[in-house]
Design a protein around this motif. Structure first.
Motif, PDB file in Angstrom:
ATOM      1  N   LEU A   1       0.814  -1.216   0.000  1.00 41.38           N
ATOM      2  CA  LEU A   1       0.000   0.000   0.000  1.00 41.38           C
ATOM      3  C   LEU A   1       0.844   1.261   0.000  1.00 41.38           C
ATOM      4  O   LEU A   1       0.532   2.221  -0.705  1.00 41.38           O
ATOM      5  CB  LEU A   1      -0.922   0.025   1.214  1.00 41.38           C
ATOM      6  N   LYS A   2       1.885   1.263   0.778  1.00 38.04           N
ATOM      7  CA  LYS A   2       2.733   2.452   0.856  1.00 38.04           C
ATOM      8  C   LYS A   2       3.315   2.774  -0.519  1.00 38.04           C
ATOM      9  O   LYS A   2       3.312   3.929  -0.951  1.00 38.04           O
ATOM     10  CB  LYS A   2       3.841   2.249   1.885  1.00 38.04           C
ATOM     11  N   GLU A   3       3.789   1.759  -1.220  1.00 39.59           N
ATOM     12  CA  GLU A   3       4.385   1.962  -2.539  1.00 39.59           C
ATOM     13  C   GLU A   3       3.342   2.382  -3.571  1.00 39.59           C
ATOM     14  O   GLU A   3       3.596   3.251  -4.393  1.00 39.59           O
ATOM     15  CB  GLU A   3       5.127   0.708  -3.000  1.00 39.59           C
ATOM     16  N   VAL A   4       2.175   1.769  -3.537  1.00 42.48           N
ATOM     17  CA  VAL A   4       1.118   2.118  -4.490  1.00 42.48           C
ATOM     18  C   VAL A   4       0.655   3.556  -4.258  1.00 42.48           C
ATOM     19  O   VAL A   4       0.477   4.317  -5.207  1.00 42.48           O
ATOM     20  CB  VAL A   4      -0.056   1.115  -4.411  1.00 42.48           C
TER      21      VAL A   4
ATOM     22  N   VAL B   1       5.586  -0.979   8.090  1.00 43.22           N
ATOM     23  CA  VAL B   1       5.683   0.420   7.671  1.00 43.22           C
ATOM     24  C   VAL B   1       4.501   1.175   8.255  1.00 43.22           C
ATOM     25  O   VAL B   1       3.475   0.590   8.595  1.00 43.22           O
ATOM     26  CB  VAL B   1       5.715   0.588   6.122  1.00 43.22           C
ATOM     27  N   ASP B   2       4.658   2.486   8.368  1.00 39.71           N
ATOM     28  CA  ASP B   2       3.627   3.311   8.975  1.00 39.71           C
ATOM     29  C   ASP B   2       2.562   3.672   7.943  1.00 39.71           C
ATOM     30  O   ASP B   2       2.742   4.613   7.171  1.00 39.71           O
ATOM     31  CB  ASP B   2       4.265   4.575   9.564  1.00 39.71           C
ATOM     32  N   ILE B   3       1.491   2.900   7.920  1.00 40.62           N
ATOM     33  CA  ILE B   3       0.379   3.171   7.008  1.00 40.62           C
ATOM     34  C   ILE B   3      -0.879   2.531   7.581  1.00 40.62           C
ATOM     35  O   ILE B   3      -0.814   1.467   8.197  1.00 40.62           O
ATOM     36  CB  ILE B   3       0.655   2.651   5.576  1.00 40.62           C
ATOM     37  N   GLU B   4      -1.983   3.221   7.407  1.00 44.53           N
ATOM     38  CA  GLU B   4      -3.279   2.710   7.849  1.00 44.53           C
ATOM     39  C   GLU B   4      -4.294   2.984   6.750  1.00 44.53           C
ATOM     40  O   GLU B   4      -4.182   3.969   6.030  1.00 44.53           O
ATOM     41  CB  GLU B   4      -3.745   3.406   9.138  1.00 44.53           C
ATOM     42  N   ALA B   5      -5.296   2.128   6.648  1.00 47.01           N
ATOM     43  CA  ALA B   5      -6.404   2.373   5.728  1.00 47.01           C
ATOM     44  C   ALA B   5      -7.347   3.387   6.376  1.00 47.01           C
ATOM     45  O   ALA B   5      -7.562   3.355   7.588  1.00 47.01           O
ATOM     46  CB  ALA B   5      -7.152   1.073   5.435  1.00 47.01           C
TER      47      ALA B   5
END
Length: 180
Positions: free
Chosen positions: A109-112, A138-142
């Motif tokens: 998700l982070k890369e997209v 990695v630091d990412i949330e939906a």
């Protein structure tokens, strides 16, 4: 009979449908408040059942597209995100809503998201059927999440193990002996 490989049903088909109804209303309200209609982008292949269930509940006319990205080999996230199929539509100046089956490590998700923003997307948000926060690296949330799930190997409703079990109408925990 693939259901013999399931240790336990974690989330039923009825629960998924009910949550999709709630998510669709929330998403539509948010985009209507901004006066925007996003491009709905499903990440192949896992997002297809969830995306189909979700978009049929929208009342706004939406454009859909797909991307194929990969970062898994069997049961392990390999960390290298590969774009196998990019969007056909241009996202320049547009809002994009990525539809994902599960947020696991977060690498994909982070890369997209970075890619779409580099291509000029106005903003990029994520709706994910499942969230597995214990595995995040990695630091990412939906922005929109269906269900949190434990750190178990889950399949069904688009999620697979070696391309199998995607067609199960529920989310189940795969028996360890199947993948070990």
């Amino acid at each position: 009979m693939i259901s013999k490989d399931i240790q336990k049903v974690l989330i039923s088909e009825d629960q998924i449908e009910e949550r999709c109804e709630e998510l669709a209303k929330e998403i539509e309200n948010d985009y209507n408040a901004k006066g925007e209609i996003p491009i709905i982008v499903g990440l192949l292949k896992g997002s297809v059942p969830f995306m189909a269930e979700l978009i049929k509940r929208f009342t706004f006319a939406c454009e859909i597209d797909f991307m194929s990205v990969s970062s898994y080999d069997g049961t392990e996230s390999i960390g290298d995100v590969r774009i196998d199929k990019d969007m056909d539509l241009s996202c320049k100046g547009r809002s994009v809503l990525i539809v994902e089956d599960i947020v696991d490590t977060g690498r994909t998700l982070k890369e997209v998201k970075k890619l779409l923003l580099r291509k000029g997307a106005k903003d990029v948000k994520v709706v994910s059927l499942l969230d597995k926060p214990e595995r995040r690296v990695v630091d990412i949330e939906a922005e929109y999440t269906g269900f949190p799930v434990p750190n178990e190997f889950v399949v069904g409703y688009g999620l697979d193990y070696n391309q199998k079990y995607r067609n199960l109408p529920y989310i189940g925990i795969l028996k360890p002996e199947v993948y070990q």
